[in-house]
Structures are given as structure tokens and as C-alpha cells.
Design a protein around this motif. Sequence first.
Motif, PDB file in Angstrom:
ATOM      1  N   GLU A  71       0.842  -1.200   0.000  1.00  0.00           N
ATOM      2  CA  GLU A  71       0.000   0.000   0.000  1.00  0.00           C
ATOM      3  C   GLU A  71       0.872   1.244   0.000  1.00  0.00           C
ATOM      4  O   GLU A  71       0.584   2.224  -0.711  1.00  0.00           O
ATOM      5  N   SER A  74       2.094   2.237  -3.282  1.00  0.00           N
ATOM      6  CA  SER A  74       0.992   2.576  -4.210  1.00  0.00           C
ATOM      7  C   SER A  74       0.698   1.440  -5.174  1.00  0.00           C
ATOM      8  O   SER A  74       0.515   1.642  -6.380  1.00  0.00           O
ATOM      9  N   GLU A 101     -12.149  -0.190   2.332  1.00  0.00           N
ATOM     10  CA  GLU A 101     -11.581   1.167   2.269  1.00  0.00           C
ATOM     11  C   GLU A 101     -10.722   1.343   1.024  1.00  0.00           C
ATOM     12  O   GLU A 101     -10.843   2.335   0.288  1.00  0.00           O
ATOM     13  N   LEU A 102      -9.838   0.358   0.759  1.00  0.00           N
ATOM     14  CA  LEU A 102      -8.975   0.436  -0.418  1.00  0.00           C
ATOM     15  C   LEU A 102      -9.792   0.328  -1.710  1.00  0.00           C
ATOM     16  O   LEU A 102      -9.517   1.030  -2.686  1.00  0.00           O
ATOM     17  N   THR A 104     -12.866   1.226  -2.203  1.00  0.00           N
ATOM     18  CA  THR A 104     -13.591   2.485  -2.399  1.00  0.00           C
ATOM     19  C   THR A 104     -12.641   3.581  -2.886  1.00  0.00           C
ATOM     20  O   THR A 104     -12.963   4.337  -3.808  1.00  0.00           O
ATOM     21  N   LYS A 105     -11.461   3.641  -2.287  1.00  0.00           N
ATOM     22  CA  LYS A 105     -10.469   4.661  -2.646  1.00  0.00           C
ATOM     23  C   LYS A 105     -10.059   4.561  -4.108  1.00  0.00           C
ATOM     24  O   LYS A 105      -9.911   5.581  -4.797  1.00  0.00           O
ATOM     25  N   PHE A 106      -9.884   3.331  -4.593  1.00  0.00           N
ATOM     26  CA  PHE A 106      -9.398   3.139  -5.966  1.00  0.00           C
ATOM     27  C   PHE A 106     -10.515   2.723  -6.930  1.00  0.00           C
ATOM     28  O   PHE A 106     -10.231   2.344  -8.066  1.00  0.00           O
ATOM     29  N   ASN A 107     -11.766   2.798  -6.445  1.00  0.00           N
ATOM     30  CA  ASN A 107     -12.933   2.497  -7.288  1.00  0.00           C
ATOM     31  C   ASN A 107     -12.833   1.100  -7.905  1.00  0.00           C
ATOM     32  O   ASN A 107     -12.923   0.922  -9.130  1.00  0.00           O
TER      33      ASN A 107
END
Length: 242
Positions: A71, A74, A101-102, A104-107
Motif C-alpha cells: 500500500e 501505491s 476502504e482500499l 472504495t479509494k481506488f474504485n
Amino acid sequence: MKKMTLWILGTVVGMFIGATSSAQVASFRLTQADSLYAKKQYTQSLEHYKAVLAGNEYTPSMLLKMAYIEEGLSRPGQALYYLNLYYLATSDKAVLEKMDELATKFNLDGYATSGGDLALSFYHDYHIPISLALAALAVFCMTLTMFWKRKGKRTVATGAFLVIVLIVLLVHVNMGENILTGIIGESNTYLMDGPSAGASVVSVIAEGHRMEIIGKVDVWYKVKWNDNTAFVKDNNLLPVRL
């Protein structure tokens, strides 16, 4: 006969020594990796962790550390892969929040928790207890059938039920653990409508998406994507299995 016995014994001893040696090497590399991680030399520790995992050795904390490092670099696909492995190893529901969470963050797709997802998760978590329960039920039915048969009574019902239980057990054992998901591990991964580089492109997707693996043809995984089937090259997909 004596030579054969000695050969078998030597083979078994050799295998034991080899396994012990491999375990010692893995333990040494894991200690090295943990030491490097503690010194915040993350990329160096990651290489050691990967070598340990490649040898089919792991600890849950190691998998979490690998996810944390990826993470930080990136690489959401790799991070989610290790988080999925951690969940597979521990069934720790707390990690699902981090995965969400991840995602959602990166769609990213494939992480929505539906009733089917929960049922599949339950099935994976309790695969061994379910196997034992089915085996115990089969033994009970077999014993009951033999008991009624010795008494001279009809055993059609119990015999039929035994056959059904054995079929369910066979399917469960042979297919249950083959239900796999995979994580896209590379950016700009091509999904094709057939197992060929010459097939039509279905979509080009980013790393991190999760999908169910439903088969394999040569070097192509057959997957479910947006309620349809597609094919992805095996070096672009990370099957979630330990």
C-alpha cells in the motif's frame, strides 16, 4: 526385500531432513525480514517475505506487513492480494473494513458484501467442519442401514439417503475448495472474450479488481466480470489461495 526396505527408509529420512532444512531456511529468512521491517527497510524486507511465501510458508502478521508495504508503494492490487490471503488464513472480519476502504479509494469492483458473498465466506470458513459433519452423517447412515438389514427390515429409505449424503460429500470435497477468487495484479490488464490474444477486448482494467475464477484454458483464467465471463492472462491475475 531388505534392500527395498532400506531404500524406503532412506527416502523417508531424506525427505524429513529436506523438509526440516527448508523450514529452517524459511524461519531464518522470516527473522531477517522482520528485522528489516523493524528498521523500516520495507522494500528489502518485502523481498524476503515474498521468498518465504513462495516456499508455502507464512504467518498472518507477515501477510499484514506485506499488505502495508505494498500500500505504501501505491500498489493496491498487491496490497489487496495480501489482505485477502490474511483473511483466508485467519477469517478475521476486521480486515474486511480495510479491504473495503482500499476498494472504495481506488474504485475497485468485486468487494461489495452481498448475501452470496457472506454465504461463500461462511462456506470457506467452515469447509473442514462441514466435511467432518457430512462424513459422520454418512457413517451413521451406513451403520443404520446395516443394522436394519441384519434385522431383516427394508433399507430402501436409509440406503437412498446414504447415497445422497455420499454424493454431496464427494462434490463438497472435490469442488468446495476449488471455488477461487483472484485479484488483478497489474495495471492496464486486458480482459478478453476468449482464451486468445487475438480475441476481442472486453475491457481494460486497473489492478486491484477482484473476480471469481471459474476455469482455466492454457495460460488464460476464465473469470466472472460484470455478470459475464471473460478471460485474463494468468500472469496478470493473483489467485487467492494458500
